[in-house]
Design an enzyme around this catalytic site. Structure first.
Site, PDB file in Angstrom:
ATOM      1  N   ASP A   1       0.637  -1.174  -0.015  1.00 15.59           N
ATOM      2  CA  ASP A   1       0.090   0.076  -0.068  1.00 15.59           C
ATOM      3  C   ASP A   1       1.020   1.160   0.039  1.00 15.59           C
ATOM      4  OD1 ASP A   1      -1.907   1.944   0.498  1.00 15.59           O
ATOM      5  OD2 ASP A   1      -2.489   1.386   2.408  1.00 15.59           O
ATOM      6  N   HIS A   2       1.257   1.536  -1.291  1.00 14.61           N
ATOM      7  CA  HIS A   2       2.316   2.699  -1.474  1.00 14.61           C
ATOM      8  C   HIS A   2       1.739   3.960  -2.122  1.00 14.61           C
ATOM      9  CE1 HIS A   2       6.556   1.312  -0.752  1.00 14.61           C
ATOM     10  NE2 HIS A   2       5.870   0.534   0.227  1.00 14.61           N
TER      11      HIS A   2
ATOM     12  N   SER B   1       4.096   0.503  10.878  1.00 10.56           N
ATOM     13  CA  SER B   1       4.518   2.105  11.563  1.00 10.56           C
ATOM     14  C   SER B   1       4.789   2.650  10.295  1.00 10.56           C
ATOM     15  CB  SER B   1       5.543   2.123  12.494  1.00 10.56           C
ATOM     16  OG  SER B   1       6.740   1.446  11.907  1.00 10.56           O
ATOM     17  N   GLY B   2       5.175   2.320   8.968  1.00  7.50           N
ATOM     18  CA  GLY B   2       5.142   3.152   7.874  1.00  7.50           C
ATOM     19  C   GLY B   2       6.484   3.440   7.488  1.00  7.50           C
ATOM     20  N   GLU B   3       6.687   4.072   6.366  1.00  3.00           N
ATOM     21  CA  GLU B   3       7.977   4.767   5.901  1.00  3.00           C
ATOM     22  C   GLU B   3       7.481   6.450   5.348  1.00  3.00           C
ATOM     23  OE1 GLU B   3       6.513   2.141   3.953  1.00  3.00           O
ATOM     24  OE2 GLU B   3       7.876   0.221   4.661  1.00  3.00           O
TER      25      GLU B   3
ATOM     26  N   ASN C   1       6.186   7.271   1.968  1.00  6.15           N
ATOM     27  CA  ASN C   1       4.669   7.349   1.824  1.00  6.15           C
ATOM     28  C   ASN C   1       3.789   8.363   2.698  1.00  6.15           C
ATOM     29  OD1 ASN C   1       4.872   5.186  -0.315  1.00  6.15           O
ATOM     30  ND2 ASN C   1       5.209   3.828   1.583  1.00  6.15           N
TER      31      ASN C   1
END
Length: 319
Positions: A37-38, A103-105, A108
């Site tokens: 999911d980017h 926790s994401g990057e 994005n």
């Protein structure tokens, strides 16, 4: 029995072609699928990044097996919106949709203009978001003020049974930390020792539910062709791991990549032989309940054909 799934890479493949690929994956014998999911690809050479939530609804409608996605609530997505999206998919496709929360990057998430938190705050935000999502899908009215803020929210269209909410974790430290809220764990890796450490950390900390691992692979006609494919499409994986969470643009990953053969082979299982590749996958996936294969090439057709004739039958015997 270990489930073998197909990873649909939005960063690399046009959404319409990816939709056909997931249908083909089901037809050749995969047990399920997952997707990223980017908002952005990892490198400019990949060149795509379709919206996963739109795509996954179509993919579930056109297939019969389970499909999930790895997503990061808290910044680009408010957890109330993630809860509504997950509840709707679980209502339409009972027992087939799952989500893994991470926790994401910055790649994005930076686009909101909000401060990109440090790891401690990101982990705290993830715990809060997971609690909010679970409570909303369970029918609760939620008011919360912390790393995320929620004001008197409710989800009105809810499934009879909630979807699985797995935790996405790369390191053993994170794997041990997420056990308080996760229904299971998904990690990514190509080194058997590393995936074993993550698996054991989660179980030793009391984590229950399914264990899943995503494995990047490059399978081509020859070993040299497979290596070239990995270098062209997955070189970002050679950037220093401690830096990648904070990079904001594909160009940043390109600048830090070190696509030597040794580095590429540490990030991707590379082979011209389906037999050798199956043996490597089995070692990495030891002890896991679900294995998701990501072929790093843009064209999935040849890979899926070899999965049907060679790779999947071999893996069924080994896993």
């Amino acid at each position: 029995m270990v489930q073998i799934g197909f990873h649909a890479s939005h960063e690399q493949v046009d959404p319409a072609k990816l939709l056909q690929a997931v249908r083909d994956a089901e037809s050749v014998g995969f047990d399920g699928a997952m997707c990223s999911d980017h908002l952005a690809p990892w490198t400019r050479a990949q060149g795509e990044s379709g919206y996963a939530w739109s795509w996954i609804g179509a993919a579930l409608a056109l297939t019969r097996f389970p499909i999930g996605l790895v997503t990061a609530p808290g910044q680009r997505y408010h957890p109330v919106i993630t809860a509504q999206a997950a509840a709707t998919l679980a209502t339409m496709f009972p027992g087939r949709f799952w989500a893994a929360l991470g926790s994401g990057e910055a790649l994005n998430e930076h686009v909101t203009g909000a401060e990109w938190p440090d790891k401690e705050r990101r982990d705290r935000r993830l715990r809060e978001s997971a609690a909010v999502i679970r409570a909303l899908i369970g029918g609760e009215r939620v008011d919360h003020d912390g790393e995320v803020r929620v004001h008197e929210a409710r989800i009105w269209s809810r499934p009879t049974a909630p979807p699985e909410l797995l935790a996405a974790a790369v390191s053993p430290e994170t794997a041990a930390e997420v056990t308080s809220w996760a229904d299971g764990l998904i990690t990514v890796g190509s080194d058997p020792a590393a995936t074993a450490q993550t698996r054991e950390a989660y179980r030793d900390a009391g984590g229950g539910g399914p264990l899943a691992v995503q494995i990047h692979v490059s399978l081509a006609g020859t070993d040299a062709e497979a290596l070239a494919l990995a270098r062209d499409q997955w070189s970002h994986a050679t950037a220093p791991a401690e830096r990648t969470w904070d990079l904001e643009q594909p160009e940043d990953f390109e600048a830090l990549a070190d696509p030597t053969e040794e580095k590429l082979r540490s990030a991707v299982l590379i082979s011209g032989s389906a037999t050798a590749l199956a043996e490597q996958i089995a070692q990495v996936a030891l002890g896991y309940d679900r294995v998701y294969l990501h072929h790093v090439g843009v064209d999935q057709t040849a890979f899926l054909a070899r999965c049907e004739s060679e790779l999947l039958p071999m893996l069924r015997r080994l896993l």
